[in-house]
Design a protein around this motif. Sequence first.
Motif, short mmCIF file in Angstrom:
data_model
loop_
_atom_site.label_atom_id
_atom_site.label_comp_id
_atom_site.label_asym_id
_atom_site.label_seq_id
_atom_site.Cartn_x
_atom_site.Cartn_y
_atom_site.Cartn_z
N THR A 73 0.89 -1.18 0.00
CA THR A 73 0.00 0.00 0.00
C THR A 73 0.92 1.22 0.00
N PRO A 74 0.37 2.40 -0.27
CA PRO A 74 1.19 3.59 -0.01
C PRO A 74 1.39 3.64 1.51
N ILE A 75 2.44 4.28 1.95
CA ILE A 75 2.54 4.46 3.41
C ILE A 75 1.82 5.75 3.76
N PHE A 76 1.13 5.75 4.87
CA PHE A 76 0.15 6.79 5.17
C PHE A 76 0.76 7.93 5.98
N TYR A 77 0.43 9.14 5.60
CA TYR A 77 0.89 10.30 6.37
C TYR A 77 0.28 10.27 7.76
N VAL A 78 1.09 10.66 8.73
CA VAL A 78 0.57 10.60 10.11
C VAL A 78 0.14 11.98 10.63
N PRO A 129 -6.56 8.13 10.46
CA PRO A 129 -6.97 7.45 9.22
C PRO A 129 -8.43 7.73 8.86
N HIS A 130 -8.72 7.84 7.56
CA HIS A 130 -10.12 7.96 7.13
C HIS A 130 -10.46 6.85 6.14
N LEU A 131 -11.67 6.88 5.67
CA LEU A 131 -12.17 5.79 4.83
C LEU A 131 -11.30 5.53 3.59
N VAL A 180 -1.84 2.32 -5.44
CA VAL A 180 -1.75 3.76 -5.13
C VAL A 180 -3.05 4.47 -5.51
N GLY A 181 -3.33 5.55 -4.80
CA GLY A 181 -4.46 6.39 -5.17
C GLY A 181 -4.06 7.28 -6.34
N LYS A 182 -5.04 7.78 -7.08
CA LYS A 182 -4.74 8.55 -8.30
C LYS A 182 -3.96 9.83 -8.01
N ASP A 183 -4.09 10.36 -6.77
CA ASP A 183 -3.41 11.61 -6.43
C ASP A 183 -1.90 11.44 -6.33
N ILE A 184 -1.43 10.19 -6.18
CA ILE A 184 0.02 10.02 -6.02
C ILE A 184 0.61 9.21 -7.18
N HIS A 196 -10.98 7.90 -5.93
CA HIS A 196 -11.22 8.32 -4.54
C HIS A 196 -12.65 8.12 -4.07
N TRP A 197 -12.81 8.12 -2.76
CA TRP A 197 -14.13 8.19 -2.14
C TRP A 197 -14.43 9.65 -1.86
N THR A 198 -15.61 10.06 -2.26
CA THR A 198 -16.04 11.43 -1.96
C THR A 198 -17.25 11.33 -1.03
N THR A 256 3.56 3.64 7.77
CA THR A 256 3.33 5.08 7.86
C THR A 256 4.53 5.90 7.40
N ASP A 257 4.18 7.05 6.80
CA ASP A 257 5.13 8.00 6.21
C ASP A 257 5.26 9.13 7.23
N GLU A 258 6.40 9.21 7.89
CA GLU A 258 6.45 10.02 9.11
C GLU A 258 7.34 11.26 9.05
N1 MSP Z 1 2.43 9.37 2.23
C1 MSP Z 1 1.96 9.43 0.91
C2 MSP Z 1 2.23 8.13 0.19
C3 MSP Z 1 3.66 7.72 0.15
S1 MSP Z 1 3.87 6.18 -0.59
C4 MSP Z 1 5.47 6.04 -0.82
C5 MSP Z 1 0.46 9.71 0.91
N2 MSP Z 1 -0.19 9.45 2.02
S2 MSP Z 1 -1.75 9.70 2.25
O1 MSP Z 1 -2.00 9.31 3.61
O2 MSP Z 1 -2.08 11.04 1.93
O3 MSP Z 1 -2.54 8.81 1.26
C6 MSP Z 1 -2.39 7.42 1.28
C7 MSP Z 1 -3.34 6.76 0.33
O4 MSP Z 1 -4.67 7.04 0.70
C8 MSP Z 1 -3.18 7.22 -1.12
O5 MSP Z 1 -3.22 6.10 -1.99
C9 MSP Z 1 -4.38 8.09 -1.35
O6 MSP Z 1 -4.81 8.10 -2.68
C10 MSP Z 1 -5.39 7.37 -0.47
N3 MSP Z 1 -6.50 8.25 -0.20
C11 MSP Z 1 -6.50 9.42 0.47
N4 MSP Z 1 -7.74 9.97 0.39
C12 MSP Z 1 -8.55 9.15 -0.32
C13 MSP Z 1 -9.92 9.13 -0.62
N5 MSP Z 1 -10.74 10.09 -0.27
N6 MSP Z 1 -10.40 8.05 -1.27
C14 MSP Z 1 -9.60 6.98 -1.60
N7 MSP Z 1 -8.31 6.98 -1.32
C15 MSP Z 1 -7.73 8.09 -0.81
O7 MSP Z 1 -0.05 10.12 -0.11
#
Ligand code: MSP
Length: 597
Positions: A57-62, A66-68, A312-316, A344-346, A97-99
């Motif tokens: 998965t992408p690593i998530f910003y902290v 977390p959201h949906l 990955v999500g489309k934004d990245i 994405h989920w809106t 997580t991306d820290e």
């Molecule tokens: N930290 C970077 C990713 C680094 S990977 C080397 C990042 N983090 S994030 O927390 O912002 O997003 C993580 C993932 O969650 C991404 O794939 C992003 O597209 C996904 N989503 C964030 N908001 C979203 C929605 N509303 N709906 C679906 N996925 C979404 O980007």
Amino acid sequence: MRTPFLLVTRSCKAIHRLQQSAFVSPVSALYRHQTNSVLRNSSTVSCKDDRSYYITTPIFYVNASPHLGHLYSAVIADCLHRYKLLQGFNSKFATGTDEHGLKIQQAAAAAGKDPLTFCTDVSERFKHLFNRCNISYTDYIRTTEQRHHQAVKHFWSVLWNKGLIYKGSYEGWYSTQDESFLTALQVGDAVDSSGNEIKVSLESGHKVEWMKEENYMFRLSAFRSQLLDWLKGNPRAIQPEMFYQVVLKWLQEDLPDLSVSRQRSRLQWGIPVPGDAEQTIYVWLDALVNYLTVAGYPDIHNQWWNVAHHIVGKDILKFHAVYWPAFLLGAGLPLPQTIYVHSHWTVGGKKMSKSLGNVVDPLERSKQFTTDGMRYFLLRQGVPDSDSDYTDDKAFKLLNAELADSLGGLLNRCTAPALNPAQVYTAFCPQSFPSEQGGRAVGEDYHMLEAVKNLPAVVEQHYESMHVYKALEAISACVRQTNGFVQRHAPWKLERIDITDQRWLDTIIHVSLECLRMYGTLLQPVVPEISDKLLSRLGVQPDERGLADVNFLPKIRGMDCPFEGRVLGSDTGVLFTRLENLDRDKQNPKKTKKAKK
Ligand code: MSP
């Protein structure tokens, strides 16, 4: 993508200027030779261990909870990982997580915590959510770990030693929210909610600021043709296809060199550039290397790195499909096998954001809908090619219709003591249901069997291309057909004292149980708890649940069925309890009462 601001127009005034330092290292003939061989190795057929699979998965910003949308990325990856295990692969699944970075540094300061304590707190929240939702990761990486620091420093040094990083100065736009550098063409004018004129990223809608500082640059521009070669030679490297086309288009545009560090005076929360304590490594370079860290880099990593797949999500997308492959080519490493992109989920047609107050809490919803309910909803309604709008009501309706009524109802009918008093996997009678038309079966029954027989291949194709919703649509259609089959022949009306009636009744139940065994097996990657409950009730043992074992209705082909005659597993209650939408019921008490009646 939508923007939270009122007005966005393209700015003509924005200036993007890149000054290269006098030092320019040639991209030598030798280096070109290396990248070409890496490209060859990156083709989907060569150099991979056929039994290994690595999904990330992408690593998530902290910076926030977390959201949906975050859970969605994780559930897709979990589904593919479980699917590969079922196919008999040795699958590795990484999340984490991306820290580092300015955004996190600022969020920690705003919370009045030291950055590491802050990161640990939020990282634990992600872990808790993932554990609760049965995200069966095999490695959870945090970029603040030592193993990752070592990998990033090594990776940097490889690029540096190859002359692919040089000292320069960057002047241009920067979005802290996206941790991204933007060209003038990517920036527009906007007005924020307080009426101030600001500049925003046209892609994300996030505010950008002008930045001018000395830093290190990566020779991204030198990689354009290799990236195009890679994509043209691997048309399935980025899926779905529409995103592949987007990347091809980007590569036909200008591809300036990329700033890969920030001045330490501005960004302390990150990994220092090896040999230059005044600079911090750019958070995206740092973060992308996490995929290698988990694979074992810089030590032995080929087993996993040669079979890497990213969700990955489309934004990245640009970070993963342009910057990351270019870094990897530079470092002489194979490229990922596939980059699966989701939309994405809106909520109410708008991107989820704290300021709009429309963030959906996945933990709370997974309690309300159950873990499997949440997973099923996300994967059944989430479409990779376009955004999906979330409402609670949709979730209630879908889960009640497909899991409680359709699938749960079918299991209930076939295992109810009234129809199956001996509680066994009943016998199939070939005279009642011969392989060719005849007996008591009708044309529609044969169509149903054909659909269920083809289901594993259909589902496999959709799982492999990350179109999980299509796999679930196909399963759901078959469940409906099986319910239709039972309804059509109404076994409860049969006279059981008549031996031919009894045989036909047993056959109806046998066929339905075989269908249920297929659905339970194929649904395991999506709803592991429900599938376990279903298969256990049918008496299917854990070592009989692989995709290789799913030999559908062998009796119709004159072969033995290992399940026939077995005692069913114990009844542990309804498969999926119908959900009550208390909020809607409160608003519409009359409608609810009527509906209940
Ligand atoms: N930290 C970077 C990713 C680094 S990977 C080397 C990042 N983090 S994030 O927390 O912002 O997003 C993580 C993932 O969650 C991404 O794939 C992003 O597209 C996904 N989503 C964030 N908001 C979203 C929605 N509303 N709906 C679906 N996925 C979404 O980007």
